[in-house]
Design a protein around this motif. Structure first.
Motif, PDB file in Angstrom:
ATOM      1  N   TYR A   6       0.850  -1.190   0.000  1.00 25.23           N
ATOM      2  CA  TYR A   6       0.000   0.000   0.000  1.00 25.23           C
ATOM      3  C   TYR A   6       0.877   1.228   0.000  1.00 25.23           C
ATOM      4  O   TYR A   6       2.001   1.217   0.482  1.00 25.23           O
ATOM      5  CB  TYR A   6      -0.977   0.017   1.178  1.00 25.23           C
ATOM      6  N   VAL A  19      -3.557   0.031  -3.246  1.00 27.48           N
ATOM      7  CA  VAL A  19      -3.461  -1.232  -2.518  1.00 27.48           C
ATOM      8  C   VAL A  19      -3.187  -2.338  -3.526  1.00 27.48           C
ATOM      9  O   VAL A  19      -3.862  -2.432  -4.556  1.00 27.48           O
ATOM     10  CB  VAL A  19      -4.768  -1.540  -1.749  1.00 27.48           C
ATOM     11  N   PHE A  48      -9.490   4.637  -3.460  1.00 24.24           N
ATOM     12  CA  PHE A  48      -8.671   3.439  -3.360  1.00 24.24           C
ATOM     13  C   PHE A  48      -8.350   2.956  -4.762  1.00 24.24           C
ATOM     14  O   PHE A  48      -9.240   2.561  -5.517  1.00 24.24           O
ATOM     15  CB  PHE A  48      -9.393   2.336  -2.576  1.00 24.24           C
ATOM     16  N   LEU A  50      -7.158   0.186  -6.768  1.00 25.25           N
ATOM     17  CA  LEU A  50      -7.041  -1.261  -6.563  1.00 25.25           C
ATOM     18  C   LEU A  50      -6.526  -1.974  -7.810  1.00 25.25           C
ATOM     19  O   LEU A  50      -6.729  -3.174  -7.975  1.00 25.25           O
ATOM     20  CB  LEU A  50      -8.400  -1.814  -6.124  1.00 25.25           C
ATOM     21  N   MET A  53      -4.538  -5.026  -6.823  1.00 24.00           N
ATOM     22  CA  MET A  53      -5.107  -5.962  -5.848  1.00 24.00           C
ATOM     23  C   MET A  53      -5.660  -7.184  -6.584  1.00 24.00           C
ATOM     24  O   MET A  53      -6.520  -7.058  -7.450  1.00 24.00           O
ATOM     25  CB  MET A  53      -6.231  -5.325  -5.027  1.00 24.00           C
ATOM     26  N   LEU A  56      -9.404 -10.264  -2.536  1.00 23.36           N
ATOM     27  CA  LEU A  56     -10.113  -9.503  -1.518  1.00 23.36           C
ATOM     28  C   LEU A  56     -11.088 -10.440  -0.820  1.00 23.36           C
ATOM     29  O   LEU A  56     -11.913 -11.077  -1.476  1.00 23.36           O
ATOM     30  CB  LEU A  56     -10.872  -8.347  -2.181  1.00 23.36           C
ATOM     31  N   LEU A  80     -13.870   3.413  -4.902  1.00 30.67           N
ATOM     32  CA  LEU A  80     -12.989   2.337  -5.327  1.00 30.67           C
ATOM     33  C   LEU A  80     -12.729   2.512  -6.816  1.00 30.67           C
ATOM     34  O   LEU A  80     -13.630   2.887  -7.565  1.00 30.67           O
ATOM     35  CB  LEU A  80     -13.631   0.973  -5.084  1.00 30.67           C
ATOM     36  N   LEU A  83     -10.790  -1.977 -10.197  1.00 26.65           N
ATOM     37  CA  LEU A  83     -10.817  -3.310  -9.610  1.00 26.65           C
ATOM     38  C   LEU A  83     -10.534  -4.372 -10.662  1.00 26.65           C
ATOM     39  O   LEU A  83     -11.056  -4.310 -11.777  1.00 26.65           O
ATOM     40  CB  LEU A  83     -12.184  -3.602  -8.986  1.00 26.65           C
ATOM     41  N   PRO A  87     -11.583  -9.227  -7.186  1.00 29.13           N
ATOM     42  CA  PRO A  87     -12.121  -8.278  -6.214  1.00 29.13           C
ATOM     43  C   PRO A  87     -13.426  -7.629  -6.693  1.00 29.13           C
ATOM     44  O   PRO A  87     -14.335  -7.402  -5.891  1.00 29.13           O
ATOM     45  CB  PRO A  87     -11.008  -7.238  -6.054  1.00 29.13           C
TER      46      PRO A  87
END
Length: 128
Positions: A6, A19, A48, A50, A53, A56, A80, A83, A87
């Motif tokens: 992060y 993240v 965020f 993501l 990422m 999740l 967000l 993604l 996630p």
């Protein structure tokens, strides 16, 4: 322990928290602490990122929802962005996207957060 990365970037009017890796029960509390440390003010707008990422779980969702709940109670917002499929599926299945806005890109999330509020339409009921 699952790998989680992060980082924080403060922009005018918004804080972007990137993240990456796997957000799960083994590291969710670390991210929660990082979010708390990264907020400049209680009413910060958070985005965020993501993009990186790949996993999740429900513990990670709880962290994101806690950030959302705290931020909106203080007058801020949480969004967000970017993604990946797994996630995104978790967010969709749990219907968190009904409360937490999801954007396809970080740029779109930033544009939405930083856009000036749209004035309410004048319905002609004002008294002159």
């Amino acid at each position: 322990m699952s790998l989680l990365t992060y980082a924080c970037q403060h922009l005018p009017g918004v804080t972007v928290i990137a993240v990456g890796g796997e957000l799960d029960a083994t590291n969710a509390s670390r991210l929660e602490s990082f979010i708390d440390e990264s907020r400049r003010r209680p009413d910060d707008h958070l985005v965020f990122d993501l993009t990186e990422m790949c996993f999740l779980d429900s513990s990670g969702l709880r962290v994101l929802l806690n950030a959302y709940t705290y931020g909106t109670r203080q007058g801020g917002s949480v969004r967000l962005a970017a993604l990946r499929p797994m996630p995104a599926r978790m967010v969709q299945i749990t219907r968190i996207d009904a409360h937490l806005p999801v954007h396809p890109t970080v740029a779109e999330a930033l544009t939405t957060v930083l856009a000036p509020p749209t004035p309410a339409p004048d319905n002609g009921d004002s008294v002159a």
